[in-house]
Design a protein around this motif. Structure first.
Motif, mmCIF file in Angstrom:
data_model
loop_
_atom_site.group_PDB
_atom_site.id
_atom_site.type_symbol
_atom_site.label_atom_id
_atom_site.label_comp_id
_atom_site.label_asym_id
_atom_site.label_seq_id
_atom_site.Cartn_x
_atom_site.Cartn_y
_atom_site.Cartn_z
ATOM 1 N N LEU A 73 0.830 -1.209 0.000
ATOM 2 C CA LEU A 73 0.000 0.000 0.000
ATOM 3 C C LEU A 73 0.864 1.259 0.000
ATOM 4 C CD1 LEU A 73 -2.854 -0.917 2.487
ATOM 5 C CD2 LEU A 73 -3.055 -0.536 0.047
ATOM 6 N N ILE A 74 1.943 1.243 0.768
ATOM 7 C CA ILE A 74 2.836 2.400 0.814
ATOM 8 C C ILE A 74 3.493 2.625 -0.547
ATOM 9 C CG2 ILE A 74 5.000 3.248 1.806
ATOM 10 C CD1 ILE A 74 4.118 1.877 4.433
ATOM 11 N N VAL A 75 3.951 1.557 -1.167
ATOM 12 C CA VAL A 75 4.579 1.687 -2.487
ATOM 13 C C VAL A 75 3.557 2.176 -3.505
ATOM 14 C CG1 VAL A 75 5.688 0.401 -4.359
ATOM 15 C CG2 VAL A 75 6.364 -0.009 -2.004
ATOM 16 N N THR A 76 2.311 1.714 -3.417
ATOM 17 C CA THR A 76 1.272 2.154 -4.346
ATOM 18 C C THR A 76 1.003 3.642 -4.203
ATOM 19 O OG1 THR A 76 0.239 -0.023 -4.312
ATOM 20 C CG2 THR A 76 -1.115 1.792 -5.063
ATOM 21 N N VAL A 77 0.980 4.136 -2.977
ATOM 22 C CA VAL A 77 0.704 5.554 -2.762
ATOM 23 C C VAL A 77 1.873 6.415 -3.234
ATOM 24 C CG1 VAL A 77 0.383 7.287 -0.956
ATOM 25 C CG2 VAL A 77 -0.935 5.206 -0.905
ATOM 26 N N LEU A 78 3.102 5.965 -3.020
ATOM 27 C CA LEU A 78 4.272 6.756 -3.387
ATOM 28 C C LEU A 78 4.681 6.605 -4.846
ATOM 29 C CD1 LEU A 78 6.510 6.226 -0.242
ATOM 30 C CD2 LEU A 78 5.063 8.172 -0.800
ATOM 31 N N LEU A 79 4.096 5.673 -5.555
ATOM 32 C CA LEU A 79 4.480 5.403 -6.945
ATOM 33 C C LEU A 79 4.305 6.607 -7.875
ATOM 34 C CD1 LEU A 79 5.657 3.035 -8.504
ATOM 35 C CD2 LEU A 79 3.359 2.343 -9.075
ATOM 36 N N PRO A 80 3.222 7.392 -7.805
ATOM 37 C CA PRO A 80 3.085 8.501 -8.760
ATOM 38 C C PRO A 80 3.874 9.761 -8.411
ATOM 39 C CG PRO A 80 0.955 7.986 -7.756
ATOM 40 C CD PRO A 80 1.966 7.122 -7.121
ATOM 41 N N LEU A 81 4.639 9.776 -7.332
ATOM 42 C CA LEU A 81 5.357 10.994 -6.939
ATOM 43 C C LEU A 81 6.269 11.577 -8.025
ATOM 44 C CD1 LEU A 81 6.331 10.653 -3.186
ATOM 45 C CD2 LEU A 81 4.827 12.295 -4.249
ATOM 46 N N PRO A 82 7.069 10.800 -8.745
ATOM 47 C CA PRO A 82 7.948 11.420 -9.738
ATOM 48 C C PRO A 82 7.262 11.709 -11.072
ATOM 49 C CG PRO A 82 8.371 9.105 -9.711
ATOM 50 C CD PRO A 82 7.368 9.372 -8.608
ATOM 51 N N LEU A 83 5.953 11.596 -11.126
ATOM 52 C CA LEU A 83 5.250 11.778 -12.394
ATOM 53 C C LEU A 83 5.440 13.181 -12.954
ATOM 54 C CD1 LEU A 83 3.457 10.201 -14.321
ATOM 55 C CD2 LEU A 83 1.483 11.073 -13.119
ATOM 56 N N LEU A 84 5.319 14.206 -12.151
ATOM 57 C CA LEU A 84 5.463 15.584 -12.627
ATOM 58 C C LEU A 84 6.872 15.885 -13.128
ATOM 59 C CD1 LEU A 84 4.099 18.319 -12.981
ATOM 60 C CD2 LEU A 84 4.781 18.860 -10.660
ATOM 61 N N PRO A 85 7.935 15.551 -12.375
ATOM 62 C CA PRO A 85 9.273 15.809 -12.928
ATOM 63 C C PRO A 85 9.573 14.994 -14.188
ATOM 64 C CG PRO A 85 9.423 15.337 -10.581
ATOM 65 C CD PRO A 85 8.012 15.096 -10.995
ATOM 66 N N VAL A 86 9.098 13.765 -14.227
ATOM 67 C CA VAL A 86 9.364 12.927 -15.405
ATOM 68 C C VAL A 86 8.612 13.472 -16.619
ATOM 69 C CG1 VAL A 86 8.981 10.633 -16.389
ATOM 70 C CG2 VAL A 86 9.936 10.851 -14.116
ATOM 71 N N LEU A 87 7.375 13.903 -16.429
ATOM 72 C CA LEU A 87 6.622 14.463 -17.555
ATOM 73 C C LEU A 87 7.259 15.749 -18.067
ATOM 74 C CD1 LEU A 87 2.916 13.873 -16.517
ATOM 75 C CD2 LEU A 87 4.162 12.794 -18.379
ATOM 76 N N SER A 88 7.752 16.598 -17.181
ATOM 77 C CA SER A 88 8.402 17.823 -17.649
ATOM 78 C C SER A 88 9.738 17.515 -18.321
ATOM 79 C CB SER A 88 8.582 18.802 -16.498
ATOM 80 O OG SER A 88 9.437 18.275 -15.524
ATOM 81 N N TRP A 89 10.420 16.478 -17.849
ATOM 82 C CA TRP A 89 11.669 16.068 -18.488
ATOM 83 C C TRP A 89 11.414 15.520 -19.886
ATOM 84 C CZ3 TRP A 89 13.441 10.648 -18.678
ATOM 85 C CH2 TRP A 89 14.714 10.519 -19.231
ATOM 86 N N VAL A 90 10.396 14.688 -20.011
ATOM 87 C CA VAL A 90 10.081 14.073 -21.306
ATOM 88 C C VAL A 90 9.526 15.109 -22.282
ATOM 89 C CG1 VAL A 90 8.516 12.406 -22.389
ATOM 90 C CG2 VAL A 90 9.779 11.766 -20.379
ATOM 91 N N ALA A 91 8.843 16.123 -21.775
ATOM 92 C CA ALA A 91 8.285 17.154 -22.658
ATOM 93 C C ALA A 91 9.372 17.970 -23.335
ATOM 94 C CB ALA A 91 7.366 18.072 -21.860
ATOM 95 N N ARG A 92 10.572 17.995 -22.773
ATOM 96 C CA ARG A 92 11.679 18.750 -23.375
ATOM 97 C C ARG A 92 12.408 17.978 -24.454
ATOM 98 N NH1 ARG A 92 14.956 20.181 -18.385
ATOM 99 N NH2 ARG A 92 13.398 19.058 -17.221
ATOM 100 N N TRP A 93 12.075 16.721 -24.661
ATOM 101 C CA TRP A 93 12.731 15.946 -25.702
ATOM 102 C C TRP A 93 12.350 16.511 -27.063
ATOM 103 C CZ3 TRP A 93 11.908 10.130 -24.111
ATOM 104 C CH2 TRP A 93 12.586 9.896 -22.912
ATOM 105 N N ARG A 94 13.330 16.832 -27.857
ATOM 106 C CA ARG A 94 13.056 17.387 -29.190
ATOM 107 C C ARG A 94 12.855 16.284 -30.224
ATOM 108 N NH1 ARG A 94 11.144 21.755 -27.667
ATOM 109 N NH2 ARG A 94 12.550 23.182 -26.665
ATOM 110 N N THR A 95 13.546 15.183 -30.053
ATOM 111 C CA THR A 95 13.401 14.080 -31.003
ATOM 112 C C THR A 95 12.605 12.968 -30.342
ATOM 113 O OG1 THR A 95 15.463 13.061 -30.259
ATOM 114 C CG2 THR A 95 15.601 14.605 -32.101
ATOM 115 N N GLY A 96 12.080 12.130 -31.141
ATOM 116 C CA GLY A 96 11.299 11.000 -30.623
ATOM 117 C C GLY A 96 9.821 11.321 -30.630
ATOM 118 N N GLY A 97 9.054 10.304 -30.875
ATOM 119 C CA GLY A 97 7.621 10.491 -30.932
ATOM 120 C C GLY A 97 6.942 10.227 -29.603
ATOM 121 N N VAL A 98 5.644 10.081 -29.677
ATOM 122 C CA VAL A 98 4.836 9.861 -28.484
ATOM 123 C C VAL A 98 5.165 8.517 -27.853
ATOM 124 C CG1 VAL A 98 2.467 9.618 -27.659
ATOM 125 C CG2 VAL A 98 3.006 11.319 -29.375
#
Length: 128
Positions: A73-98
């Protein structure tokens, strides 16, 4: 209808992607407990247990017994924590598709869940 000359006009401001991702992260953290009931965390614990078996030769999940359920349960709750930094990191990729971006997000979340699970299993094993 005619508009009066002194009345202010209401305009809708667009929601920033960062605010939308932050809302989604919070929503996933809250919803991860109720419908998921620790299933994503349990899957991550199972993968982490395979690494523990490979390195030590013994299973950690069997050793901790009933402690595995709250840990998942603890791992399930903490799993989405890095979602915002990862999404902003991936949004800066110039090459590569969806597809490549989606793979990057899923791989980062999987790695985060694996690290959380390994830390949790290590702490639970040391308490025995």
């Amino acid at each position: 209808m005619t508009q009066t000359s002194g009345a202010p006009t209401a305009t809708a401001t667009p929601v920033s992607p960062r605010r939308r991702a932050l809302f989604t992260t919070g929503l996933l953290m809250l919803l991860g407990i109720m419908p998921g009931m620790g299933i994503p965390g349990g899957l991550m614990l199972g993968v982490a247990d395979r690494f523990v078996i490979a390195f030590t030769g013994s299973t950690a999940l069997r050793a901790i017994g009933e402690t595995a359920w709250p840990l998942s349960l603890i791992v399930t709750v903490l799993l989405p924590l890095p979602l915002l930094p990862v999404l902003s990191w991936v949004a800066r990729w110039r090459t590569g598709g969806v597809g490549l971006r989606l793979f990057g997000v899923l791989a980062a979340l999987f790695a985060w869940g694996l690290v959380l699970s390994l830390i949790g299993l290590t702490i639970a094993m040391r308490r025995l």
